[in-house]
Enzyme design. Structure first.
Site, PDB file in Angstrom:
ATOM      1  N   ASP A   1       0.823  -1.215   0.000  1.00  7.93           N
ATOM      2  CA  ASP A   1       0.000   0.000   0.000  1.00  7.93           C
ATOM      3  C   ASP A   1       0.860   1.270   0.000  1.00  7.93           C
ATOM      4  OD1 ASP A   1      -2.339   1.453   0.016  1.00  7.93           O
ATOM      5  OD2 ASP A   1      -2.568   1.394   2.191  1.00  7.93           O
TER       6      ASP A   1
ATOM      7  N   ARG B   1       0.142   7.606  -2.921  1.00  9.07           N
ATOM      8  CA  ARG B   1       0.653   8.714  -2.104  1.00  9.07           C
ATOM      9  C   ARG B   1       2.132   8.990  -2.409  1.00  9.07           C
ATOM     10  NH1 ARG B   1      -1.076   6.217   3.193  1.00  9.07           N
ATOM     11  NH2 ARG B   1      -1.624   4.542   1.760  1.00  9.07           N
ATOM     12  N   TRP B   2       2.869   7.912  -2.689  1.00  3.32           N
ATOM     13  CA  TRP B   2       4.286   8.063  -3.050  1.00  3.32           C
ATOM     14  C   TRP B   2       4.400   8.951  -4.295  1.00  3.32           C
ATOM     15  CZ3 TRP B   2       7.283   7.037  -7.315  1.00  3.32           C
ATOM     16  CH2 TRP B   2       8.672   6.970  -7.128  1.00  3.32           C
TER      17      TRP B   2
ATOM     18  N   ARG C   1      -0.359   8.752 -10.484  1.00  4.15           N
ATOM     19  CA  ARG C   1      -0.464   7.589  -9.595  1.00  4.15           C
ATOM     20  C   ARG C   1       0.232   6.362 -10.196  1.00  4.15           C
ATOM     21  NH1 ARG C   1      -3.894   7.173  -5.536  1.00  4.15           N
ATOM     22  NH2 ARG C   1      -4.261   4.977  -5.985  1.00  4.15           N
TER      23      ARG C   1
ATOM     24  N   ASN D   1     -10.555  -3.453  -6.363  1.00  2.48           N
ATOM     25  CA  ASN D   1      -9.731  -2.501  -7.122  1.00  2.48           C
ATOM     26  C   ASN D   1     -10.274  -2.198  -8.522  1.00  2.48           C
ATOM     27  OD1 ASN D   1      -6.538  -3.564  -5.676  1.00  2.48           O
ATOM     28  ND2 ASN D   1      -7.851  -1.859  -5.113  1.00  2.48           N
TER      29      ASN D   1
ATOM     30  N   ARG E   1       2.021  -4.438   6.560  1.00  2.28           N
ATOM     31  CA  ARG E   1       1.259  -3.429   5.809  1.00  2.28           C
ATOM     32  C   ARG E   1       1.989  -2.102   5.857  1.00  2.28           C
ATOM     33  NH1 ARG E   1      -5.010  -2.329   4.579  1.00  2.28           N
ATOM     34  NH2 ARG E   1      -4.572  -0.610   3.178  1.00  2.28           N
TER      35      ARG E   1
ATOM     36  N   ARG F   1      -5.496  -1.830   8.666  1.00  2.00           N
ATOM     37  CA  ARG F   1      -6.674  -2.668   8.409  1.00  2.00           C
ATOM     38  C   ARG F   1      -6.281  -3.817   7.494  1.00  2.00           C
ATOM     39  NH1 ARG F   1      -8.535   2.543   6.241  1.00  2.00           N
ATOM     40  NH2 ARG F   1      -7.724   2.725   4.136  1.00  2.00           N
TER      41      ARG F   1
ATOM     42  N   SER G   1      -8.223  -4.992   4.883  1.00  2.00           N
ATOM     43  CA  SER G   1      -8.651  -4.764   3.497  1.00  2.00           C
ATOM     44  C   SER G   1      -8.961  -6.058   2.733  1.00  2.00           C
ATOM     45  CB  SER G   1      -7.600  -3.937   2.741  1.00  2.00           C
ATOM     46  OG  SER G   1      -7.436  -2.686   3.347  1.00  2.00           O
TER      47      SER G   1
END
Ligand code: FPP
Length: 246
Positions: A28, A32-33, A41, A76, A194, A200, A202
């Site tokens: 995950d 954001r990276w 993205r 996804n 994670r 979580r 997921s």
């Protein structure tokens, strides 16, 4: 130096003679990276795929028996089409390259999840990779693709119910149930990592992770390094696993 200090590892130090057999990872933080670098993205997914290869190779090199990664969940598909296509494209690229390296690396690959809705080219690569893998018995990398823990449990329940309807009274033991999961025959994960800061599951390995040690880190998956892997393993080695006992 006393006997204790020679055998007991310091916190943060990995004992390579006593590694977890099975490590699972929720990869995950790719989006954001990329955002932090003002990149699209998909650039995060590309870097995440590189990290996957680095970490899978590391696991093989240190002697981990099983590595299971969450590459694409049943949820996804809700992402924008171009992102879904980019992830599928990366999977094709990496499987294609993995086939080339398998002979040398003796890595085995398996796939958890329903391949039916995947693009035909990817499905063909999955079949080829799975076939070649039957010749090897080194480190096994399980790639979860169109995978969901609930979906897996439902499918197993249906298959057990069919067996019961045919008169097989033993169809519903925990052991018999496990044999109907994608992970049939594979020991449950000892350690689940994670990255990306969320805490979580997921919908990942819901049945198999009943007694798994859960390790969370804020490091984003594309930044996750061999050193981060060592930190996670060292943390795991300090855990006192009781499996419900005392
Ligand atoms: C989660 O990050 C990541 C995914 C849904 C895709 C994972 C795919 C790869 C690493 C590429 C292909 C994999 C292999 C095995 C070659 P996110 O997009 O949810 O990140 P975010 O939470 O920061 O938005």
């Amino acid at each position: 130096m006393g006997l204790f200090s020679r055998t007991k590892k310091e916190a943060g130090e990995v004992d390579f003679s006593n590694l977890p057999r099975h490590i699972a990872i929720i990869m995950d933080g790719n989006g954001r990276w990329a955002k932090k670098r003002a990149l699209p993205r998909n650039a995060g997914h590309a870097q995440g795929a590189e990290t996957f290869r680095t970490i899978a190779t590391y696991c093989k090199d240190i002697g981990i028996d099983y590595l299971t990664v969450y590459a694409f969940s049943t949820e996804n598909w809700k992402r924008p089409n171009d992102e879904v296509s980019a992830i599928m494209g990366l999977l094709e690229k990496y499987l294609y390259e993995a086939i080339d390296r398998m002979e040398r690396d003796k890595v085995k690959m398996k796939f958890f999840g329903d391949p039916a809705p995947l693009p035909p080219k990817l499905k063909a690569l999955i079949e080829r990779t799975s076939d070649i893998s039957t010749h090897y018995d080194g480190c096994q990398v399980n790639v979860c693709l169109n995978y969901g823990g609930r979906d897996e449990i439902l499918r197993a329940a249906k298959s057990c119910a069919e067996k019961l309807a045919k008169g097989d009274e033993t169809a519903f033991s925990e052991e018999a149930f496990s044999k109907n999961l994608w992970s049939a025959g594979i020991p449950d994960p000892d350690l689940l990592i994670r990255p990306g800061g969320e805490k979580r599951m997921s919908n990942f390995l819901l049945w198999q992770a009943a007694y798994t040690e859960l390790y969370y880190t804020d490091t984003l998956w594309p930044d996750f390094s061999k050193n981060d892997m060592n930190k996670a393993i060292a943390w795991y080695q300090q855990r006192d696993r009781r499996f419900g006992g005392v």
